[in-house]
Design a protein around this motif. Structure first.
Motif, PDB file in Angstrom:
ATOM      1  N   ALA A   1      76.754  42.272 -62.383  1.00  0.00           N
ATOM      2  CA  ALA A   1      75.557  41.440 -62.259  1.00  0.00           C
ATOM      3  C   ALA A   1      75.840  40.008 -62.697  1.00  0.00           C
ATOM      4  CB  ALA A   1      74.418  42.040 -63.091  1.00  0.00           C
ATOM      5  N   LEU A   2      76.653  39.859 -63.743  1.00  0.00           N
ATOM      6  CA  LEU A   2      77.035  38.523 -64.210  1.00  0.00           C
ATOM      7  C   LEU A   2      77.838  37.778 -63.139  1.00  0.00           C
ATOM      8  CD1 LEU A   2      77.445  36.327 -66.423  1.00  0.00           C
ATOM      9  CD2 LEU A   2      79.445  37.626 -67.153  1.00  0.00           C
TER      10      LEU A   2
ATOM     11  N   LYS B   1      78.171  33.518 -59.031  1.00  0.00           N
ATOM     12  CA  LYS B   1      78.488  33.123 -57.658  1.00  0.00           C
ATOM     13  C   LYS B   1      77.267  32.525 -56.971  1.00  0.00           C
ATOM     14  CE  LYS B   1      80.472  34.911 -53.359  1.00  0.00           C
ATOM     15  NZ  LYS B   1      81.034  36.107 -52.672  1.00  0.00           N
ATOM     16  N   GLU B   2      76.103  33.126 -57.209  1.00  0.00           N
ATOM     17  CA  GLU B   2      74.870  32.661 -56.574  1.00  0.00           C
ATOM     18  C   GLU B   2      74.454  31.282 -57.089  1.00  0.00           C
ATOM     19  OE1 GLU B   2      70.149  33.981 -56.275  1.00  0.00           O
ATOM     20  OE2 GLU B   2      71.654  35.381 -57.046  1.00  0.00           O
TER      21      GLU B   2
ATOM     22  N   ASN C   1      73.963  35.708 -67.552  1.00  0.00           N
ATOM     23  CA  ASN C   1      72.988  35.778 -66.462  1.00  0.00           C
ATOM     24  C   ASN C   1      71.576  36.055 -66.979  1.00  0.00           C
ATOM     25  OD1 ASN C   1      74.154  38.369 -67.122  1.00  0.00           O
ATOM     26  ND2 ASN C   1      73.013  39.239 -65.408  1.00  0.00           N
ATOM     27  N   VAL C   2      71.473  36.619 -68.191  1.00  0.00           N
ATOM     28  CA  VAL C   2      70.175  36.817 -68.848  1.00  0.00           C
ATOM     29  C   VAL C   2      69.889  35.689 -69.835  1.00  0.00           C
ATOM     30  CG1 VAL C   2      68.864  38.317 -70.407  1.00  0.00           C
ATOM     31  CG2 VAL C   2      70.271  39.321 -68.592  1.00  0.00           C
ATOM     32  N   LEU C   3      70.903  35.297 -70.595  1.00  0.00           N
ATOM     33  CA  LEU C   3      70.681  34.380 -71.715  1.00  0.00           C
ATOM     34  C   LEU C   3      70.519  32.925 -71.282  1.00  0.00           C
ATOM     35  CD1 LEU C   3      73.281  35.945 -74.176  1.00  0.00           C
ATOM     36  CD2 LEU C   3      70.797  36.203 -74.233  1.00  0.00           C
TER      37      LEU C   3
ATOM     38  N   LEU D   1      67.127  32.153 -69.789  1.00  0.00           N
ATOM     39  CA  LEU D   1      66.113  32.261 -70.836  1.00  0.00           C
ATOM     40  C   LEU D   1      66.080  31.000 -71.690  1.00  0.00           C
ATOM     41  CD1 LEU D   1      64.079  34.069 -72.410  1.00  0.00           C
ATOM     42  CD2 LEU D   1      66.023  34.816 -73.806  1.00  0.00           C
ATOM     43  N   PHE D   2      67.246  30.570 -72.178  1.00  0.00           N
ATOM     44  CA  PHE D   2      67.273  29.413 -73.078  1.00  0.00           C
ATOM     45  C   PHE D   2      67.131  28.090 -72.328  1.00  0.00           C
ATOM     46  CE2 PHE D   2      68.670  32.675 -75.919  1.00  0.00           C
ATOM     47  CZ  PHE D   2      68.192  32.268 -77.160  1.00  0.00           C
ATOM     48  N   GLN D   3      67.394  28.075 -71.035  1.00  0.00           N
ATOM     49  CA  GLN D   3      67.142  26.873 -70.233  1.00  0.00           C
ATOM     50  C   GLN D   3      65.659  26.657 -69.968  1.00  0.00           C
ATOM     51  OE1 GLN D   3      69.585  27.351 -66.710  1.00  0.00           O
ATOM     52  NE2 GLN D   3      70.942  25.692 -67.336  1.00  0.00           N
ATOM     53  N   SER D   4      64.869  27.699 -70.157  1.00  0.00           N
ATOM     54  CA  SER D   4      63.446  27.603 -69.825  1.00  0.00           C
ATOM     55  C   SER D   4      62.681  26.675 -70.762  1.00  0.00           C
ATOM     56  CB  SER D   4      62.806  28.994 -69.838  1.00  0.00           C
ATOM     57  OG  SER D   4      62.811  29.543 -71.151  1.00  0.00           O
TER      58      SER D   4
END
Length: 330
Positions: A17-18, A23-24, A68-70, A73-76
């Motif tokens: 998933a990472l 890549k995306e 990919n989760v963190l 989240l912290f960019q929000s």
């Protein structure tokens, strides 16, 4: 090969998933020295790095959670300048990370929003202001080691050294303590990791590396920097004899460097492999201040008898190798 297969099989779904997320989004993650880093600077950054007070510490992370989760989240809550996730050799995270924002407001917002935040049900994380320490203490130095020699060695094996000062050790008799200041917390943390993972010896003594604590800093500030070549007593400098090396090879190398005015050799050794038959494989580096480049090699040793550790056996072996090289060049 079995070790590689084992590490790649751990947490495979989240690793895939990472990779898909990276890549995306086109985000580039660089892993080096036990940490994986995004940014510093991020794409499109213009100007100087953010000032102190813009970094937060993130703790109590589930070990199978990745960027990919963190990062989203912290960019929000603010623009990230850098995100560093501490990693194990198996590909799991070590349970903590650092997020640096473009300004102090972003760091404050992150602490307010995500301290005790559940990144997964029942998994509340810790988010607080990072101390961003930049100073290390190196205790147990031989009294024969000068500030110039120590600084030359540290610049060869670590990056970002700003200043080095020497003081009488408050814990060990006939020894010195050095305070080493680095240009950033990251540089100091990497230097601490490098020096602690290797077995560092200066003038025949093993040293202890740690963050410079506030009470020790205050104590040292009440004394003047002591002369590096001896102790002051009654207005006179008393020269303290060098500690005896543990082998003829080290004795000969120290003597040769002294005669050629090359400075005190510094040994860094790290055990990287051990066999069931008792053989140990070491990575070794010898830094001689008067030589333009350090000597580095791998060597096998065996600790057959009492009295010397594997690190000391490796020092003797590499000292013989350096003697041969110096003999040829000199």
């Amino acid at each position: 090969l079995p070790l590689q297969m084992w590490t790649s099989s751990i947490n495979q779904a989240n690793k895939m998933a990472l990779l898909a997320w990276a890549k995306e989004t086109g985000i580039n993650l660089v892993q080096i020295n036990g940490q994986r880093r995004y940014g510093a600077p991020p794409p499109g950054w213009v100007g100087y790095p953010p000032p102190p007070g813009t970094e937060v510490f993130i703790g109590k992370l589930p070990q199978d959670v990745y960027e990919n989760v963190l990062i989203p989240l912290f960019q929000s809550v603010g623009r990230l300048y850098e995100f560093r996730l501490m990693m194990t050799f198996s590909g799991l995270n070590r349970g903590f990370a650092y997020a640096k924002y473009s300004n102090r407001r972003g760091a404050k917002e992150a602490i307010a929003a995500f301290h005790n935040y559940e990144v997964r049900e029942g998994c509340a994380i810790v988010v607080c202001k990072s101390t961003e320490k930049c100073e290390l203490s190196v205790d147990g130095l031989a009294t024969s080691v000068s500030r110039q020699e120590l600084e030359a060695m540290l610049r060869r094996v670590t990056e970002g050294v700003l200043r080095v000062s020497l003081h009488a050790s408050p814990c060990k008799k006939q020894a010195q303590l050095a305070v080493v200041k680095y240009g950033s917390h990251q540089a100091a943390a990497m230097a601490k990791k490098t020096l602690m993972e290797g077995n560092v010896r200066l003038g025949g003594l093993e040293v202890r590396v740690d963050w410079l604590k506030l009470d020790l800093k205050q104590k040292l500030q009440s004394y003047k920097e002591k002369p590096s070549s001896g102790r002051v007593q009654g207005g006179k400098v008393l020269v303290v004899p060098k500690p005896k090396p543990v082998s003829p090879a080290l004795d000969r190398l120290n003597t040769l460097c002294w005669r050629q005015h090359l400075g005190t050799p510094v040994f860094l050794t790290k055990c990287v492999q051990a066999t069931s038959s008792g053989w140990l494989r070491f990575w070794c580096r010898v830094v001689i201040p008067g030589c333009p480049v350090p000597f580095s090699c791998f060597t096998w040793v065996r600790q057959d008898g009492p009295g010397r550790s594997g690190h000391e056996e490796a020092e003797v072996t590499v000292a013989l190798h350096v003697l041969q090289m110096l003999g040829e060049s000199l």
